[in-house]
Design an enzyme around this catalytic site. Structure first.
Site, PDB file in Angstrom:
ATOM      1  N   LEU A 199      40.053  41.107  41.649  1.00 31.47           N
ATOM      2  CA  LEU A 199      39.832  41.808  42.691  1.00 31.47           C
ATOM      3  C   LEU A 199      40.674  39.897  43.637  1.00 31.47           C
ATOM      4  O   LEU A 199      40.095  38.626  43.188  1.00 31.47           O
ATOM      5  CB  LEU A 199      38.791  41.816  43.488  1.00 31.47           C
ATOM      6  CG  LEU A 199      38.618  42.941  44.030  1.00 31.47           C
ATOM      7  CD1 LEU A 199      36.985  43.160  44.953  1.00 31.47           C
ATOM      8  CD2 LEU A 199      39.704  43.877  45.494  1.00 31.47           C
ATOM      9  N   ASP A 200      41.305  39.639  44.402  1.00 32.84           N
ATOM     10  CA  ASP A 200      42.009  38.163  44.904  1.00 32.84           C
ATOM     11  C   ASP A 200      40.978  37.572  45.652  1.00 32.84           C
ATOM     12  O   ASP A 200      40.022  38.643  46.144  1.00 32.84           O
ATOM     13  CB  ASP A 200      43.142  38.231  45.733  1.00 32.84           C
ATOM     14  CG  ASP A 200      44.675  38.300  45.085  1.00 32.84           C
ATOM     15  OD1 ASP A 200      44.805  38.967  43.878  1.00 32.84           O
ATOM     16  OD2 ASP A 200      45.113  39.165  45.763  1.00 32.84           O
TER      17      ASP A 200
END
Length: 321
Positions: free
Chosen positions: A49-50
Protein backbone atom coordinates in the site's frame (compact mmCIF):
# COMPACT_ATOMS: atom_id res chain seq x y z
CA UNK A 1 29.88 8.39 25.00
CA UNK A 2 28.06 6.12 22.54
CA UNK A 3 24.72 4.72 23.70
CA UNK A 4 24.46 0.94 23.51
CA UNK A 5 21.59 -0.53 21.52
CA UNK A 6 19.46 -3.18 23.17
CA UNK A 7 19.50 -6.35 21.11
CA UNK A 8 16.00 -7.70 20.50
CA UNK A 9 15.68 -11.41 21.28
CA UNK A 10 13.81 -12.80 18.27
CA UNK A 11 11.38 -15.70 18.55
CA UNK A 12 9.37 -17.91 16.17
CA UNK A 13 5.97 -16.35 15.48
CA UNK A 14 3.57 -18.10 13.11
CA UNK A 15 0.40 -16.37 11.97
CA UNK A 16 -1.07 -13.18 10.58
CA UNK A 17 -1.56 -9.68 11.94
CA UNK A 18 -4.42 -7.90 10.18
CA UNK A 19 -3.14 -4.34 10.24
CA UNK A 20 -5.02 -1.14 9.44
CA UNK A 21 -2.00 0.61 7.92
CA UNK A 22 -1.67 4.25 8.92
CA UNK A 23 -1.22 7.20 6.59
CA UNK A 24 2.34 8.19 5.69
CA UNK A 25 3.97 4.83 6.37
CA UNK A 26 5.20 2.48 3.66
CA UNK A 27 4.05 -1.14 3.79
CA UNK A 28 7.58 -2.32 4.56
CA UNK A 29 8.00 0.23 7.36
CA UNK A 30 4.71 -0.97 8.87
CA UNK A 31 5.87 -4.58 8.57
CA UNK A 32 9.21 -3.88 10.26
CA UNK A 33 7.53 -2.02 13.14
CA UNK A 34 5.12 -4.90 13.83
CA UNK A 35 7.90 -7.45 13.41
CA UNK A 36 9.91 -5.57 16.07
CA UNK A 37 6.89 -5.29 18.39
CA UNK A 38 6.33 -9.06 18.19
CA UNK A 39 10.06 -9.86 18.22
CA UNK A 40 9.35 -12.15 15.26
CA UNK A 41 12.05 -13.98 13.31
CA UNK A 42 10.51 -14.04 9.84
CA UNK A 43 7.91 -11.74 8.28
CA UNK A 44 6.44 -10.59 4.98
CA UNK A 45 3.48 -8.56 3.75
CA UNK A 46 0.81 -9.46 1.22
CA UNK A 47 1.10 -6.64 -1.29
CA UNK A 48 2.08 -3.02 -0.90
CA UNK A 49 0.00 0.00 0.00
CA UNK A 50 1.45 3.41 -0.90
CA UNK A 51 2.32 5.72 2.02
CA UNK A 52 -0.66 7.86 0.88
CA UNK A 53 -3.00 4.90 1.41
CA UNK A 54 -4.47 3.41 4.58
CA UNK A 55 -6.37 0.24 5.36
CA UNK A 56 -6.16 -3.53 5.22
CA UNK A 57 -2.60 -4.89 5.15
CA UNK A 58 -2.27 -8.52 6.26
CA UNK A 59 1.21 -9.13 7.68
CA UNK A 60 2.47 -12.71 7.62
CA UNK A 61 4.88 -14.23 10.13
CA UNK A 62 6.77 -17.50 10.08
CA UNK A 63 4.84 -20.32 8.42
CA UNK A 64 2.09 -17.92 7.28
CA UNK A 65 4.53 -16.32 4.81
CA UNK A 66 4.10 -19.47 2.70
CA UNK A 67 0.54 -18.36 1.94
CA UNK A 68 1.14 -14.65 1.34
CA UNK A 69 0.86 -15.06 -2.45
CA UNK A 70 -2.81 -15.95 -2.01
CA UNK A 71 -3.51 -12.43 -0.76
CA UNK A 72 -1.29 -10.88 -3.41
CA UNK A 73 -3.53 -12.44 -6.06
CA UNK A 74 -6.85 -11.76 -4.28
CA UNK A 75 -9.38 -9.09 -5.36
CA UNK A 76 -9.21 -5.90 -3.33
CA UNK A 77 -11.70 -3.14 -2.51
CA UNK A 78 -10.81 0.53 -2.12
CA UNK A 79 -12.52 3.82 -1.37
CA UNK A 80 -10.75 6.62 -3.23
CA UNK A 81 -11.24 10.38 -3.29
CA UNK A 82 -10.17 12.03 -6.56
CA UNK A 83 -10.05 15.81 -6.90
CA UNK A 84 -11.57 17.05 -10.14
CA UNK A 85 -9.98 19.72 -12.34
CA UNK A 86 -6.32 18.98 -11.64
CA UNK A 87 -3.83 16.46 -12.99
CA UNK A 88 -0.43 15.94 -11.33
CA UNK A 89 2.94 14.44 -12.21
CA UNK A 90 2.31 11.40 -10.01
CA UNK A 91 -1.49 11.14 -10.50
CA UNK A 92 -1.88 11.69 -6.76
CA UNK A 93 -1.55 14.42 -4.13
CA UNK A 94 2.22 13.99 -3.82
CA UNK A 95 2.95 15.27 -7.32
CA UNK A 96 3.17 18.74 -8.82
CA UNK A 97 0.13 20.13 -10.62
CA UNK A 98 0.50 19.69 -14.38
CA UNK A 99 -2.77 21.16 -15.58
CA UNK A 100 -5.88 22.82 -14.18
CA UNK A 101 -9.27 22.79 -15.87
CA UNK A 102 -12.69 24.11 -14.99
CA UNK A 103 -15.18 21.66 -13.51
CA UNK A 104 -18.73 21.88 -14.85
CA UNK A 105 -20.74 20.07 -12.18
CA UNK A 106 -23.97 20.56 -14.14
CA UNK A 107 -22.50 18.43 -16.94
CA UNK A 108 -21.59 15.60 -14.55
CA UNK A 109 -25.08 14.15 -14.33
CA UNK A 110 -26.01 10.76 -12.84
CA UNK A 111 -26.43 9.52 -16.43
CA UNK A 112 -22.90 10.62 -17.34
CA UNK A 113 -21.48 8.97 -14.22
CA UNK A 114 -23.36 5.78 -15.08
CA UNK A 115 -21.82 5.79 -18.57
CA UNK A 116 -18.35 6.30 -17.16
CA UNK A 117 -18.91 3.54 -14.62
CA UNK A 118 -19.90 1.13 -17.37
CA UNK A 119 -16.88 2.11 -19.46
CA UNK A 120 -14.46 1.32 -16.65
CA UNK A 121 -16.12 -1.84 -15.30
CA UNK A 122 -15.00 -5.29 -16.38
CA UNK A 123 -11.77 -6.11 -18.23
CA UNK A 124 -9.91 -2.89 -19.04
CA UNK A 125 -6.38 -1.85 -19.94
CA UNK A 126 -4.21 0.51 -17.93
CA UNK A 127 -0.89 2.14 -18.70
CA UNK A 128 1.12 1.93 -15.46
CA UNK A 129 2.18 5.31 -14.04
CA UNK A 130 5.81 6.41 -14.33
CA UNK A 131 5.86 6.91 -10.57
CA UNK A 132 5.60 3.19 -9.78
CA UNK A 133 7.88 0.41 -8.58
CA UNK A 134 7.71 -1.51 -11.86
CA UNK A 135 11.17 -2.31 -13.19
CA UNK A 136 12.83 -1.45 -16.50
CA UNK A 137 16.34 -2.86 -17.00
CA UNK A 138 16.56 -3.54 -13.26
CA UNK A 139 15.61 0.02 -12.32
CA UNK A 140 12.28 1.19 -10.86
CA UNK A 141 10.21 3.44 -13.10
CA UNK A 142 10.02 6.12 -10.41
CA UNK A 143 13.81 6.45 -10.60
CA UNK A 144 13.57 7.29 -14.29
CA UNK A 145 10.68 9.67 -13.56
CA UNK A 146 12.68 11.55 -10.92
CA UNK A 147 15.49 11.94 -13.48
CA UNK A 148 13.01 13.42 -15.98
CA UNK A 149 13.10 10.36 -18.24
CA UNK A 150 9.84 9.05 -19.73
CA UNK A 151 9.78 5.30 -20.42
CA UNK A 152 7.30 3.71 -22.79
CA UNK A 153 5.01 1.38 -20.82
CA UNK A 154 2.80 -1.23 -22.48
CA UNK A 155 -0.83 -1.28 -21.35
CA UNK A 156 -1.72 -4.07 -18.92
CA UNK A 157 -4.92 -6.06 -18.61
CA UNK A 158 -6.75 -5.66 -15.29
CA UNK A 159 -10.32 -6.27 -14.18
CA UNK A 160 -12.62 -3.88 -12.35
CA UNK A 161 -15.15 -6.20 -10.71
CA UNK A 162 -17.32 -3.39 -9.32
CA UNK A 163 -17.21 0.40 -9.49
CA UNK A 164 -19.35 3.08 -7.91
CA UNK A 165 -18.80 6.80 -8.60
CA UNK A 166 -20.44 9.70 -6.77
CA UNK A 167 -19.74 13.42 -6.60
CA UNK A 168 -18.39 14.71 -3.29
CA UNK A 169 -15.99 17.23 -1.76
CA UNK A 170 -12.43 16.38 -0.76
CA UNK A 171 -10.87 17.29 2.61
CA UNK A 172 -10.13 20.79 1.32
CA UNK A 173 -13.71 21.35 0.17
CA UNK A 174 -12.83 21.01 -3.54
CA UNK A 175 -15.03 19.24 -6.10
CA UNK A 176 -14.19 15.56 -6.13
CA UNK A 177 -15.36 12.04 -6.87
CA UNK A 178 -15.64 9.15 -4.46
CA UNK A 179 -14.73 5.91 -6.21
CA UNK A 180 -15.58 2.61 -4.55
CA UNK A 181 -13.63 -0.01 -6.47
CA UNK A 182 -13.27 -3.79 -6.30
CA UNK A 183 -10.48 -4.81 -8.63
CA UNK A 184 -7.96 -7.44 -9.62
CA UNK A 185 -4.29 -7.66 -8.76
CA UNK A 186 -2.18 -5.10 -10.60
CA UNK A 187 -4.82 -2.35 -10.77
CA UNK A 188 -3.54 1.19 -10.18
CA UNK A 189 -6.27 3.22 -8.49
CA UNK A 190 -4.29 6.40 -9.25
CA UNK A 191 -4.49 5.59 -12.94
CA UNK A 192 -8.18 4.73 -12.71
CA UNK A 193 -8.92 8.07 -11.00
CA UNK A 194 -6.92 9.91 -13.66
CA UNK A 195 -8.64 8.07 -16.51
CA UNK A 196 -12.11 8.69 -15.04
CA UNK A 197 -11.24 12.39 -14.76
CA UNK A 198 -10.23 12.48 -18.43
CA UNK A 199 -13.46 10.71 -19.40
CA UNK A 200 -15.33 13.54 -17.64
CA UNK A 201 -13.29 16.13 -19.54
CA UNK A 202 -11.79 17.93 -16.55
CA UNK A 203 -9.03 15.64 -15.30
CA UNK A 204 -8.51 14.35 -11.77
CA UNK A 205 -5.89 13.11 -9.35
CA UNK A 206 -6.04 10.91 -6.28
CA UNK A 207 -6.28 12.69 -2.94
CA UNK A 208 -6.84 9.79 -0.55
CA UNK A 209 -7.08 6.02 -0.73
CA UNK A 210 -8.33 3.46 1.77
CA UNK A 211 -8.28 -0.31 1.23
CA UNK A 212 -11.36 -1.73 2.92
CA UNK A 213 -11.07 -5.40 1.92
CA UNK A 214 -8.54 -7.85 0.54
CA UNK A 215 -9.56 -11.38 -0.32
CA UNK A 216 -12.56 -11.27 2.02
CA UNK A 217 -10.65 -9.73 4.94
CA UNK A 218 -12.41 -6.50 5.89
CA UNK A 219 -10.95 -3.48 7.64
CA UNK A 220 -13.33 -4.07 10.56
CA UNK A 221 -11.16 -7.06 11.51
CA UNK A 222 -7.93 -5.05 11.55
CA UNK A 223 -5.97 -3.43 14.37
CA UNK A 224 -4.24 -0.07 14.14
CA UNK A 225 -0.52 0.29 14.69
CA UNK A 226 -1.14 2.72 17.57
CA UNK A 227 -3.36 0.17 19.32
CA UNK A 228 -0.71 -2.52 18.92
CA UNK A 229 2.02 -0.23 20.27
CA UNK A 230 -0.15 0.67 23.28
CA UNK A 231 -0.64 -2.98 24.26
CA UNK A 232 1.49 -4.58 26.96
CA UNK A 233 4.01 -6.84 25.23
CA UNK A 234 2.52 -9.94 26.85
CA UNK A 235 -0.83 -9.26 25.13
CA UNK A 236 0.43 -8.61 21.59
CA UNK A 237 0.55 -12.30 20.63
CA UNK A 238 -3.22 -12.41 21.12
CA UNK A 239 -3.49 -10.21 18.01
CA UNK A 240 -1.78 -12.85 15.86
CA UNK A 241 -4.37 -14.77 13.87
CA UNK A 242 -3.83 -18.39 12.77
CA UNK A 243 -2.23 -18.76 9.34
CA UNK A 244 -5.39 -20.37 7.99
CA UNK A 245 -7.28 -17.06 8.31
CA UNK A 246 -5.86 -16.55 4.80
CA UNK A 247 -7.42 -19.82 3.61
CA UNK A 248 -11.14 -19.19 4.21
CA UNK A 249 -11.93 -19.89 0.54
CA UNK A 250 -10.11 -23.24 0.57
CA UNK A 251 -11.83 -26.61 0.83
CA UNK A 252 -10.94 -28.34 4.13
CA UNK A 253 -9.60 -31.89 4.23
CA UNK A 254 -8.47 -33.78 7.34
CA UNK A 255 -5.99 -36.67 7.21
CA UNK A 256 -5.36 -39.25 9.91
CA UNK A 257 -1.96 -39.50 11.63
CA UNK A 258 -0.52 -42.03 9.17
CA UNK A 259 -1.65 -40.15 6.06
CA UNK A 260 -0.57 -36.82 7.58
CA UNK A 261 3.00 -38.08 8.03
CA UNK A 262 3.19 -39.23 4.42
CA UNK A 263 1.63 -36.03 3.10
CA UNK A 264 4.17 -33.91 4.99
CA UNK A 265 7.00 -35.69 3.14
CA UNK A 266 5.50 -34.41 -0.11
CA UNK A 267 3.80 -37.66 -1.17
CA UNK A 268 0.52 -37.45 -3.04
CA UNK A 269 -2.45 -39.16 -1.41
CA UNK A 270 -5.45 -40.80 -3.07
CA UNK A 271 -9.06 -40.63 -1.89
CA UNK A 272 -12.66 -40.17 -2.98
CA UNK A 273 -12.35 -36.38 -3.01
CA UNK A 274 -13.86 -34.27 -5.79
CA UNK A 275 -11.55 -32.09 -7.87
CA UNK A 276 -10.62 -28.81 -6.14
CA UNK A 277 -8.16 -26.07 -7.06
CA UNK A 278 -7.52 -24.89 -3.50
CA UNK A 279 -7.46 -27.21 -0.50
CA UNK A 280 -6.31 -26.65 3.09
CA UNK A 281 -5.09 -29.92 4.61
CA UNK A 282 -5.18 -30.66 8.35
CA UNK A 283 -3.93 -33.44 10.58
CA UNK A 284 -6.41 -34.75 13.10
CA UNK A 285 -4.39 -35.76 16.19
CA UNK A 286 -3.81 -33.05 17.24
CA UNK A 287 -5.66 -30.90 14.72
CA UNK A 288 -3.10 -28.78 12.89
CA UNK A 289 -2.72 -27.17 9.50
CA UNK A 290 -0.29 -29.16 7.35
CA UNK A 291 -0.33 -27.08 4.19
CA UNK A 292 -2.26 -26.36 1.02
CA UNK A 293 -2.69 -28.27 -2.20
CA UNK A 294 -5.14 -29.22 -4.92
CA UNK A 295 -7.10 -32.32 -5.97
CA UNK A 296 -7.09 -33.77 -9.46
CA UNK A 297 -8.82 -37.07 -10.31
CA UNK A 298 -8.97 -38.13 -6.67
CA UNK A 299 -5.30 -37.32 -6.04
CA UNK A 300 -4.36 -34.86 -3.31
CA UNK A 301 -1.29 -32.97 -4.49
CA UNK A 302 0.70 -30.79 -2.07
CA UNK A 303 1.58 -27.22 -3.11
CA UNK A 304 2.96 -25.57 0.06
CA UNK A 305 3.74 -27.53 3.22
CA UNK A 306 4.53 -26.52 6.76
CA UNK A 307 7.60 -28.14 8.30
CA UNK A 308 7.23 -30.46 11.33
CA UNK A 309 9.09 -27.85 13.40
CA UNK A 310 6.66 -25.10 12.35
CA UNK A 311 3.70 -27.31 13.21
CA UNK A 312 5.19 -28.11 16.60
CA UNK A 313 5.84 -24.44 17.36
CA UNK A 314 2.29 -23.50 16.32
CA UNK A 315 0.81 -26.19 18.57
CA UNK A 316 2.96 -25.06 21.47
CA UNK A 317 2.39 -21.35 21.36
CA UNK A 318 0.77 -19.63 18.41
CA UNK A 319 -3.02 -19.07 18.61
CA UNK A 320 -5.08 -21.58 16.66
CA UNK A 321 -8.59 -21.39 15.21
Amino acid sequence: MTATRTRVQRRPVHGVVLLDKPLGLSSNDALQKVKWLLRAEKAGHTGTLDPLATGVLPLCFGAATKFSQLQLDAPKTYIAIARLGQTTTTADAEGEVLRERAVDLLAITPEVLAQVRTRFTGPIQQVPPMYSALKKDGKALYEYARAGIEIERPARDVTIHALDIVLCKDADGRDALQLTVTCSKGTYIRTLAEDVGEALGCGAHLRSLRRTDTGGIGVDRCITLDALIAMPEAERMHVVQPADCLLHAHTRITLDARESGRFLTGLRRRGDWPDAEAVAIYGDEPRALLGVGHITSGELIPDRLLSPLEIQQILEGTPRA
